[in-house]
Design a protein around this motif. Structure first.
Motif, PDB file in Angstrom:
ATOM      1  N   HIS A 183       3.674 -14.856   3.975  1.00 34.94           N
ATOM      2  CA  HIS A 183       3.669 -13.957   5.128  1.00 34.94           C
ATOM      3  C   HIS A 183       3.199 -12.573   4.700  1.00 34.94           C
ATOM      4  O   HIS A 183       3.049 -12.297   3.520  1.00 34.94           O
ATOM      5  N   TRP A 184       2.983 -11.736   5.694  1.00 32.56           N
ATOM      6  CA  TRP A 184       2.654 -10.335   5.451  1.00 32.56           C
ATOM      7  C   TRP A 184       3.322  -9.520   6.528  1.00 32.56           C
ATOM      8  O   TRP A 184       3.781 -10.066   7.540  1.00 32.56           O
ATOM      9  N   MET A 185       3.467  -8.222   6.297  1.00 31.93           N
ATOM     10  CA  MET A 185       4.224  -7.375   7.202  1.00 31.93           C
ATOM     11  C   MET A 185       3.491  -6.073   7.480  1.00 31.93           C
ATOM     12  O   MET A 185       2.769  -5.571   6.622  1.00 31.93           O
TER      13      MET A 185
ATOM     14  N   ASP B  53       0.843  -1.192   0.000  1.00 36.91           N
ATOM     15  CA  ASP B  53       0.000   0.000   0.000  1.00 36.91           C
ATOM     16  C   ASP B  53       0.885   1.252   0.000  1.00 36.91           C
ATOM     17  O   ASP B  53       2.120   1.162   0.003  1.00 36.91           O
ATOM     18  N   ALA B  54       0.272   2.424   0.004  1.00 39.41           N
ATOM     19  CA  ALA B  54       1.016   3.689  -0.088  1.00 39.41           C
ATOM     20  C   ALA B  54       1.972   3.906   1.094  1.00 39.41           C
ATOM     21  O   ALA B  54       3.119   4.321   0.875  1.00 39.41           O
ATOM     22  N   PRO B  55       1.579   3.660   2.342  1.00 36.96           N
ATOM     23  CA  PRO B  55       2.545   3.847   3.434  1.00 36.96           C
ATOM     24  C   PRO B  55       3.758   2.918   3.306  1.00 36.96           C
ATOM     25  O   PRO B  55       4.881   3.316   3.630  1.00 36.96           O
ATOM     26  N   SER B  56       3.544   1.692   2.819  1.00 34.45           N
ATOM     27  CA  SER B  56       4.687   0.797   2.596  1.00 34.45           C
ATOM     28  C   SER B  56       5.593   1.349   1.513  1.00 34.45           C
ATOM     29  O   SER B  56       6.823   1.266   1.611  1.00 34.45           O
TER      30      SER B  56
ATOM     31  N   ILE C 225       1.069  -1.831   4.903  1.00 35.95           N
ATOM     32  CA  ILE C 225       0.853  -3.274   4.780  1.00 35.95           C
ATOM     33  C   ILE C 225       1.574  -3.765   3.533  1.00 35.95           C
ATOM     34  O   ILE C 225       1.423  -3.197   2.448  1.00 35.95           O
ATOM     35  N   THR C 226       2.369  -4.818   3.696  1.00 38.04           N
ATOM     36  CA  THR C 226       3.047  -5.478   2.587  1.00 38.04           C
ATOM     37  C   THR C 226       2.676  -6.950   2.634  1.00 38.04           C
ATOM     38  O   THR C 226       2.833  -7.597   3.674  1.00 38.04           O
ATOM     39  N   TYR C 227       2.196  -7.481   1.510  1.00 37.12           N
ATOM     40  CA  TYR C 227       1.856  -8.898   1.415  1.00 37.12           C
ATOM     41  C   TYR C 227       2.885  -9.626   0.559  1.00 37.12           C
ATOM     42  O   TYR C 227       3.250  -9.145  -0.517  1.00 37.12           O
TER      43      TYR C 227
END
Length: 196
Positions: free
Chosen positions: A155-157, A103-106, A127-129
């Protein structure tokens, strides 16, 4: 929401992210744009889109923008999107360059890391998937380019400065649950194994 401004930010940051995702995201060896494309250049657009969308939850990936880089390192939009997420096919032949949806913040988090800012400037968690899995070099050193690759399952972060002392989470890789990756650095973030 300032969608037009975010779209421009996505375009700018995504191009940078694709070129450096191996080094910044997973502590991989540095690659040049031509290295990136030399390994993955034979894939069709549909194969790249399928690989990129494999990284995110179905509901996220189906409306996400899909981007890649061309032989000159320029960003190429493979498919437009409308949900604020950008998915990338990565390069499975390069350690630390997995398919991902962010997403944009990532995107801001990765741009700040690339610019060597003292800390990330995103004002909300990102959020990073990486639901197709990944490879990485280190859980503790974001600049490790020499350690043997570590295989990581889906995983996701959450890209936000988590402190293991206040969260009680471990700082080493686990096959299940959550841990803090790159703890002690300004770019520490929560790594959650499995699917959301």
């Amino acid at each position: 929401m300032k969608f037009a401004k975010l779209s421009l930010t996505f375009l700018t940051v995504t191009a940078s992210l694709l070129l450096i995702s191996g080094l910044l995201l997973r502590g991989a060896a540095q690659t040049t744009p031509s290295d990136h494309n030399a390994s993955a250049g034979d894939d069709s657009t549909q194969v790249k889109i399928a690989r990129a969308t494999s990284a995110g939850p179905t509901e996220v990936a189906k409306a996400a923008r899909i981007v890649d880089t061309d032989a000159q390192g320029k960003m190429v939009v493979l498919r437009e999107g409308n949900n604020g997420f950008t998915c990338m096919p990565g390069n499975l032949k390069v350690v630390g360059e997995p398919p991902m949806c962010v997403d944009a913040p990532s995107m801001q988090w990765f741009a700040d890391a690339r610019a060597h800012k003292p800390k990330p400037t995103n004002t909300v968690p990102g959020i990073t998937y990486m639901l197709a899995g990944a490879t990485q070099r280190s859980d503790s050193d974001p600049n490790d380019t020499a350690s043997m690759p570590i295989e990581v399952g889906p995983h996701w972060m959450i890209m936000w400065p988590f402190d293991p002392k206040t969260t009680g989470l471990p700082t080493t890789h686990k096959p299940t649950g959550a841990y803090i990756m790159w703890a002690g650095s300004p770019y520490a973030h929560m790594h959650i194994m499995g699917r959301p």
